[in-house]
Write an enzyme that holds these catalytic residues in place. Structure first.
Site, mmCIF file in Angstrom:
data_model
loop_
_atom_site.group_PDB
_atom_site.id
_atom_site.type_symbol
_atom_site.label_atom_id
_atom_site.label_comp_id
_atom_site.label_asym_id
_atom_site.label_seq_id
_atom_site.Cartn_x
_atom_site.Cartn_y
_atom_site.Cartn_z
ATOM 1 N N GLY A 187 0.718 -1.255 -0.023
ATOM 2 C CA GLY A 187 -0.071 0.139 0.133
ATOM 3 C C GLY A 187 0.864 1.233 0.058
ATOM 4 O O GLY A 187 0.572 2.056 0.635
ATOM 5 N N ALA A 188 1.777 1.234 -0.941
ATOM 6 C CA ALA A 188 2.893 2.429 -0.636
ATOM 7 C C ALA A 188 2.597 3.288 -2.037
ATOM 8 O O ALA A 188 3.642 4.074 -2.288
ATOM 9 C CB ALA A 188 4.260 1.892 -0.744
ATOM 10 N N SER A 189 1.644 3.168 -2.623
ATOM 11 C CA SER A 189 1.318 3.906 -3.742
ATOM 12 C C SER A 189 0.859 5.331 -3.370
ATOM 13 O O SER A 189 1.089 6.253 -3.968
ATOM 14 C CB SER A 189 0.434 3.361 -4.754
ATOM 15 N N GLY B 154 -0.352 7.672 0.503
ATOM 16 C CA GLY B 154 -0.893 7.890 1.835
ATOM 17 C C GLY B 154 0.367 7.518 2.926
ATOM 18 O O GLY B 154 1.416 7.573 2.570
ATOM 19 N N ASP C 186 -1.587 -7.297 -5.858
ATOM 20 C CA ASP C 186 -2.876 -7.240 -4.860
ATOM 21 C C ASP C 186 -2.650 -7.980 -3.777
ATOM 22 O O ASP C 186 -2.567 -9.440 -3.849
ATOM 23 C CB ASP C 186 -4.016 -7.545 -5.808
ATOM 24 N N TYR D 44 -14.118 -3.188 9.316
ATOM 25 C CA TYR D 44 -12.783 -2.580 9.482
ATOM 26 C C TYR D 44 -12.227 -2.761 10.927
ATOM 27 O O TYR D 44 -10.975 -3.278 11.106
ATOM 28 C CB TYR D 44 -12.995 -0.824 8.958
ATOM 29 N N LYS E 190 -8.992 -4.941 12.122
ATOM 30 C CA LYS E 190 -7.985 -4.642 12.560
ATOM 31 C C LYS E 190 -7.816 -5.331 13.780
ATOM 32 O O LYS E 190 -6.589 -5.579 14.460
ATOM 33 C CB LYS E 190 -7.896 -2.890 12.963
HETATM 34 N N1 LIG Z 1 -5.099 7.477 7.618
HETATM 35 C C1 LIG Z 1 -5.493 7.053 9.004
HETATM 36 O O1 LIG Z 1 -5.887 8.040 9.896
HETATM 37 C C2 LIG Z 1 -5.404 5.808 9.428
HETATM 38 C C3 LIG Z 1 -5.780 5.609 10.825
HETATM 39 C C4 LIG Z 1 -5.569 4.090 11.189
HETATM 40 C C5 LIG Z 1 -4.935 3.248 10.415
HETATM 41 N N2 LIG Z 1 -4.686 3.533 8.967
HETATM 42 C C6 LIG Z 1 -4.266 2.281 8.462
HETATM 43 O O2 LIG Z 1 -3.096 2.872 7.698
HETATM 44 C C7 LIG Z 1 -3.093 2.250 6.471
HETATM 45 C C8 LIG Z 1 -2.808 3.183 5.226
HETATM 46 O O3 LIG Z 1 -3.978 4.090 5.296
HETATM 47 P P1 LIG Z 1 -4.046 5.413 4.233
HETATM 48 O O4 LIG Z 1 -5.028 6.309 5.322
HETATM 49 O O5 LIG Z 1 -2.645 5.870 3.903
HETATM 50 O O6 LIG Z 1 -4.916 4.983 3.228
HETATM 51 P P2 LIG Z 1 -5.060 5.244 1.676
HETATM 52 O O7 LIG Z 1 -4.477 6.642 1.386
HETATM 53 O O8 LIG Z 1 -6.317 4.805 0.906
HETATM 54 O O9 LIG Z 1 -3.931 4.220 1.058
HETATM 55 C C9 LIG Z 1 -4.310 2.744 1.147
HETATM 56 C C10 LIG Z 1 -3.246 1.943 0.380
HETATM 57 O O10 LIG Z 1 -3.401 0.841 0.335
HETATM 58 C C11 LIG Z 1 -3.299 0.164 -0.971
HETATM 59 N N3 LIG Z 1 -4.182 -0.997 -1.106
HETATM 60 C C12 LIG Z 1 -5.336 -1.045 -1.017
HETATM 61 N N4 LIG Z 1 -6.007 -2.052 -1.375
HETATM 62 C C13 LIG Z 1 -4.928 -3.037 -1.842
HETATM 63 C C14 LIG Z 1 -4.654 -4.337 -2.404
HETATM 64 N N5 LIG Z 1 -5.761 -5.078 -2.491
HETATM 65 N N6 LIG Z 1 -3.535 -4.665 -2.697
HETATM 66 C C15 LIG Z 1 -2.444 -3.863 -2.420
HETATM 67 N N7 LIG Z 1 -2.518 -2.584 -1.903
HETATM 68 C C16 LIG Z 1 -3.798 -2.093 -1.427
HETATM 69 C C17 LIG Z 1 -3.814 1.417 -1.778
HETATM 70 O O11 LIG Z 1 -2.985 1.202 -3.203
HETATM 71 P P3 LIG Z 1 -3.734 0.707 -4.325
HETATM 72 O O12 LIG Z 1 -4.958 1.647 -4.646
HETATM 73 O O13 LIG Z 1 -2.759 1.460 -5.517
HETATM 74 O O14 LIG Z 1 -3.658 -0.596 -4.406
HETATM 75 C C18 LIG Z 1 -3.197 2.502 -1.027
HETATM 76 O O15 LIG Z 1 -1.582 2.559 -1.340
HETATM 77 C C19 LIG Z 1 -4.134 1.403 6.152
HETATM 78 O O16 LIG Z 1 -4.072 0.238 6.655
HETATM 79 C C20 LIG Z 1 -5.127 2.022 7.372
HETATM 80 O O17 LIG Z 1 -6.070 1.042 7.755
HETATM 81 C C21 LIG Z 1 -4.856 4.664 8.743
#
Ligand SMILES: NC(=O)c1ccc[n+]([C@@H]2O[C@H](COP(=O)([O-])OP(=O)(O)OC[C@H]3O[C@@H](n4cnc5c(N)ncnc54)[C@H](OP(=O)(O)O)[C@@H]3O)[C@@H](O)[C@H]2O)c1
Length: 256
Positions: A12-14, A16, A69, A166, A170
């Site tokens: 998920g490094a594309s 966020g 994926d 979700y 988690k």
């Molecule tokens: N932001 C927050 O406040 C927050 C709080 C608590 C926990 N988190 C956790 O932190 C992590 C990142 O969250 P974020 O806020 O950065 O979300 P985000 O901006 O939506 O990024 C999510 C990442 O996951 C990738 N992804 C989704 N489905 C995938 C799949 N099937 N295979 C491979 N990659 C996949 C997406 O890339 P592609 O779409 O290119 O595949 C994207 O790079 C998540 O686990 C989230 O639950 C975030």
């Protein structure tokens, strides 16, 4: 440089948080495998594996963008094989890929419920299962799972905005963390989970919570500092820990 000579896979490094962690690791001297599905700029959220890879290279480290994926065993196998071919091994795995479904249970179609479980838990399981043998060959490693306060938050009057699936996923990821840690102590592999106390301002959160008050949101910096700290661990150091970013910063005196 705290991670000099190390090889890290960040899922998920594309965009966020995953992207921020990949860049944070590169600044500390690690080469990074950028694993996610978007090979071109995502129309909804922005970001791609190649864009992150360019930024890692600009820091001066090697980057391997791999379309992956995490819910597909074949896709995960191919990604890890490419990492092995390119870098000769893996020291650090960050299971960051995650999705939520922002709806009450009665409005959650089965396929959405399954998708949330598949990405957050099955994805982490598949990546660990495939990477662990490479870490064993290296004599140790560090696995970091990105969790959420939703795992055990109980709002009596406010529904959890990210949906119950979700939180369930988690919670499972956290149980997976300490279960796996006890299996891997003998292999010198640390397994930990971290979660932010405040919302991290990412492309995903900005899209899904467009109308939310963002004044309390934080940059990814604290989570990146925690990930860099955990990436340095093996089973002799911090392992089997499920902690928030604030807790890790306080317990270990991390400097942001
Ligand atoms: N932001 C927050 O406040 C927050 C709080 C608590 C926990 N988190 C956790 O932190 C992590 C990142 O969250 P974020 O806020 O950065 O979300 P985000 O901006 O939506 O990024 C999510 C990442 O996951 C990738 N992804 C989704 N489905 C995938 C799949 N099937 N295979 C491979 N990659 C996949 C997406 O890339 P592609 O779409 O290119 O595949 C994207 O790079 C998540 O686990 C989230 O639950 C975030």
């Amino acid at each position: 440089m705290k991670l000099k000579g190390k090889v890290a896979i960040v899922t998920g490094a594309s965009r966020g948080l995953g992207k921020a962690i990949a860049l944070g690791f590169a600044r500390e001297g690690a080469d990074v495998v950028i694993a996610a599905r978007s090979d071109v700029e995502n129309p909804k959220f922005g970001g791609s594996i190649f864009k992150t890879a360019e930024e890692v290279k600009a820091i001066g480290q090697k980057a391997l963008p791999v379309q992956c994926d995490v819910t597909s065993e074949d896709s995960v196998n191919a990604m890890v094989q490419k990492a092995q071919q390119e870098f000769g091994g893996v020291d650090i795995l960050v299971n960051n890929a995650g999705v939520a479904f922002y709806a009450p249970v009665v409005e959650t179609p089965l396929k959405r419920w399954e998708m949330v479980i598949r990405v957050n838990i099955i994805g982490a399981f598949l990546c660990c299962k495939t990477v662990i043998p490479l870490m064993v060959k290296r004599g140790g490693g560090s696995i970091i799972n990105i969790s959420s306060l939703a795992a055990n938050d109980r709002h009596e009057d406010v529904p959890i905005p990210t949906g119950v699936a979700y939180g369930v996923a988690k919670a499972g990821l956290e149980r997976f963390t300490f279960g796996l840690a006890s299996e891997l102590g003998k292999d010198n592999i640390a397994v930990n989970a971290i979660k932010p106390v405040r919302v991290v301002n990412t492309e995903g959160m900005r899209f899904w919570m467009a109308d939310a008050d963002k004044s309390e949101w934080q940059s990814p910096d604290k989570m990146v500092a925690c990930a860099v700290f955990l990436a340095q661990q093996d089973a002799c150091g911090v392992t089997a820990t499920v902690a928030s970013d604030d807790e890790l910063v306080a317990w270990h005196g991390l400097i942001i």
